[in-house]
Design an enzyme around this catalytic site. Structure first.
Site, PDB file in Angstrom:
ATOM      1  N   LYS A   1      19.310  89.746 -44.545  1.00 46.50           N
ATOM      2  CA  LYS A   1      17.866  89.573 -44.733  1.00 46.50           C
ATOM      3  C   LYS A   1      17.098  89.496 -43.407  1.00 46.50           C
ATOM      4  O   LYS A   1      15.990  90.019 -43.301  1.00 46.50           O
ATOM      5  CB  LYS A   1      17.581  88.329 -45.582  1.00 46.50           C
ATOM      6  CG  LYS A   1      17.988  88.512 -47.048  1.00 46.50           C
ATOM      7  CD  LYS A   1      17.611  87.316 -47.890  1.00 46.50           C
ATOM      8  CE  LYS A   1      18.092  87.501 -49.320  1.00 46.50           C
ATOM      9  NZ  LYS A   1      17.725  86.395 -50.204  1.00 46.50           N
TER      10      LYS A   1
ATOM     11  N   ASP B   1      11.424  86.747 -52.558  1.00 45.24           N
ATOM     12  CA  ASP B   1      12.151  85.505 -52.889  1.00 45.24           C
ATOM     13  C   ASP B   1      11.172  84.347 -53.098  1.00 45.24           C
ATOM     14  O   ASP B   1      11.349  83.526 -53.994  1.00 45.24           O
ATOM     15  CB  ASP B   1      13.133  85.123 -51.767  1.00 45.24           C
ATOM     16  CG  ASP B   1      14.425  85.924 -51.831  1.00 45.24           C
ATOM     17  OD1 ASP B   1      14.784  86.401 -52.920  1.00 45.24           O
ATOM     18  OD2 ASP B   1      15.066  86.068 -50.775  1.00 45.24           O
TER      19      ASP B   1
HETATM   20  P1  NAP Z   1      23.058  79.654 -45.835  1.00 43.42           P
HETATM   21  O1  NAP Z   1      22.077  80.278 -44.913  1.00 43.42           O
HETATM   22  O2  NAP Z   1      24.514  79.867 -45.626  1.00 43.42           O
HETATM   23  O3  NAP Z   1      22.757  78.055 -45.869  1.00 43.42           O
HETATM   24  C1  NAP Z   1      23.626  77.183 -46.548  1.00 43.42           C
HETATM   25  C2  NAP Z   1      23.012  75.790 -46.602  1.00 43.42           C
HETATM   26  O4  NAP Z   1      23.895  74.946 -47.378  1.00 43.42           O
HETATM   27  C3  NAP Z   1      22.844  75.106 -45.242  1.00 43.42           C
HETATM   28  O5  NAP Z   1      21.708  74.277 -45.260  1.00 43.42           O
HETATM   29  C4  NAP Z   1      24.134  74.258 -45.166  1.00 43.42           C
HETATM   30  O6  NAP Z   1      23.988  73.115 -44.337  1.00 43.42           O
HETATM   31  C5  NAP Z   1      24.262  73.803 -46.593  1.00 43.42           C
HETATM   32  N1  NAP Z   1      25.637  73.407 -46.921  1.00 43.42           N
HETATM   33  C6  NAP Z   1      26.706  74.217 -47.095  1.00 43.42           C
HETATM   34  N2  NAP Z   1      27.806  73.479 -47.375  1.00 43.42           N
HETATM   35  C7  NAP Z   1      27.415  72.180 -47.357  1.00 43.42           C
HETATM   36  C8  NAP Z   1      28.082  70.933 -47.555  1.00 43.42           C
HETATM   37  N3  NAP Z   1      29.394  70.886 -47.828  1.00 43.42           N
HETATM   38  N4  NAP Z   1      27.373  69.783 -47.474  1.00 43.42           N
HETATM   39  C9  NAP Z   1      26.031  69.808 -47.221  1.00 43.42           C
HETATM   40  N5  NAP Z   1      25.337  70.961 -47.003  1.00 43.42           N
HETATM   41  C10 NAP Z   1      26.020  72.127 -47.065  1.00 43.42           C
HETATM   42  O7  NAP Z   1      22.792  80.140 -47.340  1.00 43.42           O
HETATM   43  P2  NAP Z   1      21.395  80.605 -48.008  1.00 43.42           P
HETATM   44  O8  NAP Z   1      21.275  82.084 -47.910  1.00 43.42           O
HETATM   45  O9  NAP Z   1      20.324  79.763 -47.457  1.00 43.42           O
HETATM   46  O10 NAP Z   1      21.673  80.273 -49.567  1.00 43.42           O
HETATM   47  C11 NAP Z   1      21.758  78.936 -50.024  1.00 43.42           C
HETATM   48  C12 NAP Z   1      21.991  78.926 -51.543  1.00 43.42           C
HETATM   49  O11 NAP Z   1      20.865  79.498 -52.225  1.00 43.42           O
HETATM   50  C13 NAP Z   1      23.205  79.742 -51.982  1.00 43.42           C
HETATM   51  O12 NAP Z   1      23.842  79.045 -53.019  1.00 43.42           O
HETATM   52  C14 NAP Z   1      22.591  81.033 -52.518  1.00 43.42           C
HETATM   53  O13 NAP Z   1      23.407  81.648 -53.502  1.00 43.42           O
HETATM   54  C15 NAP Z   1      21.307  80.493 -53.134  1.00 43.42           C
HETATM   55  N6  NAP Z   1      20.248  81.509 -53.267  1.00 43.42           N
HETATM   56  C16 NAP Z   1      19.808  81.797 -54.525  1.00 43.42           C
HETATM   57  C17 NAP Z   1      18.780  82.710 -54.703  1.00 43.42           C
HETATM   58  C18 NAP Z   1      18.280  82.997 -56.093  1.00 43.42           C
HETATM   59  O14 NAP Z   1      17.555  83.978 -56.294  1.00 43.42           O
HETATM   60  N7  NAP Z   1      18.610  82.170 -57.054  1.00 43.42           N
HETATM   61  C19 NAP Z   1      18.220  83.370 -53.597  1.00 43.42           C
HETATM   62  C20 NAP Z   1      18.697  83.062 -52.313  1.00 43.42           C
HETATM   63  C21 NAP Z   1      19.728  82.127 -52.172  1.00 43.42           C
HETATM   64  P3  NAP Z   1      24.288  73.205 -42.733  1.00 43.42           P
HETATM   65  O15 NAP Z   1      23.044  73.775 -42.109  1.00 43.42           O
HETATM   66  O16 NAP Z   1      24.536  71.799 -42.365  1.00 43.42           O
HETATM   67  O17 NAP Z   1      25.485  74.113 -42.574  1.00 43.42           O
END
Ligand code: NAP
Length: 280
Positions: A73, A109
């Site tokens: 993205k 989004d």
């Molecule tokens: P990302 O950039 O990899 O960010 C992941 C986030 O989760 C970070 O804030 C990370 O914290 C946190 N995290 C991961 N493991 C953790 C743990 N064990 N304990 C506490 N915090 C933890 O991912 P993203 O692209 O932002 O996506 C995040 C979620 O949103 C995913 O599940 C994705 O599938 C979902 N999503 C859904 C849609 C939809 O249309 N429904 C759209 C976009 C994304 P740290 O910074 O501390 O690592």
């Protein structure tokens, strides 16, 4: 699908890595079929180093445009010829439209998030808690502020990442996980934008007892559809929104941008639920 694919068939798709389990082809092809369009929507895998080359090739007439998902993205926003204000705000694009050899970047989004929240009764009149500081959280924060929420309380495991986002706008405060429960006081919504609760990840454990009963609880995770976090919110009587409602809501403006018409009325949610069930 019984439609014939010919040399005249138009193409759109979604680019990501991994992409095999994307629900976007399920959603868009159902709309294409119901609208009677001679088009197809495909999933295209691409590693980060081949993303720009793929987009260049597709944009020279091969496709109408593509949706973009993890991990591309930010790169999509960077390589585009033109960026919408939503892309500039989020620093990321989930939609690239190809027009006359040019690449136009947009981000639906945020629109998807807000539609899903509003369908659950959300109004942007009080602060919102966003959990996470990755790409999804950053986009959510920007679209919430653009929609008029007075402030966003951003909670993340790595405080540095939350502070970096908060530094850009004094309406955003960065909080650690220990402060999350108290941050729920007086909020209009709480949004899980971490990967906690996703299949194979630890559950999101956050007591909701200090959140107003009217606060909308949203989980962006949609594998599984019913996360323990959403289950706990429902048990307390909160209005809720799941990740699938956001996914379908971001797909609507994408379809309209590809095909120049809104999607027809099809129960794509049931199709996605079936696909999620079949994927296990
Ligand atoms: P990302 O950039 O990899 O960010 C992941 C986030 O989760 C970070 O804030 C990370 O914290 C946190 N995290 C991961 N493991 C953790 C743990 N064990 N304990 C506490 N915090 C933890 O991912 P993203 O692209 O932002 O996506 C995040 C979620 O949103 C995913 O599940 C994705 O599938 C979902 N999503 C859904 C849609 C939809 O249309 N429904 C759209 C976009 C994304 P740290 O910074 O501390 O690592």
């Amino acid at each position: 699908m019984s439609r014939a694919i010919t040399a005249a068939t138009l193409m759109a798709g979604v680019v990501g890595d991994p992409i095999r389990h994307s629900l976007s082809p399920v959603i868009h092809n159902a709309w294409i079929e119901a609208a009677g369009l001679d088009a197809v929507y495909v999933a295209l895998p691409a590693l980060p180093e081949s993303f720009a080359g793929l987009v260049r090739g597709l944009s020279s007439g091969a496709a109408l445009g593509v949706n973009v998902t993890i991990p591309h993205k930010e790169q999509a926003a960077a390589i585009a010829d033109e960026r919408s204000s939503a892309v500039v705000r989020a620093g990321a694009a989930n939609l690239l439209i190809f027009r006359d050899g040019r690449v136009l970047a947009d981000n639906t989004d945020g629109t998807g998030l807000l539609s899903a929240l509003r369908a659950a009764g959300f109004e942007p009149l009080s602060p919102v808690v966003v959990l996470g500081a990755g790409g999804a959280a950053r986009g959510a924060v920007q679209s919430l502020l653009a929609a008029g929420v007075p402030s966003v309380r951003l909670v993340n495991r790595s405080a540095e990442r939350a502070r970096a986002i908060a530094a850009a706008d004094n309406r955003i405060s960065a909080l650690g996980w220990d402060d999350a429960r108290h941050a729920l006081d007086g909020v209009a919504a709480v949004i899980n934008a971490t990967s906690l609760g996703m299949t194979g990840q630890p559950p999101l454990e956050l007591a909701l007892d200090l959140a107003p009963p009217t606060a909308v609880v949203m989980d962006m995770v949609y594998r599984p559809l019913q996360t323990p976090f959403l289950g706990a919110a429902k048990a307390r009587g909160h209005p809720t929104a799941d990740g699938l409602s956001m996914l379908i809501a971001q797909a609507r403006p994408s379809f309209e941008a590809f095909f120049g018409r809104p999607p027809p009325d099809v129960d794509v949610r049931s199709l996605c639920e079936r696909a999620l069930g079949e994927a296990g």
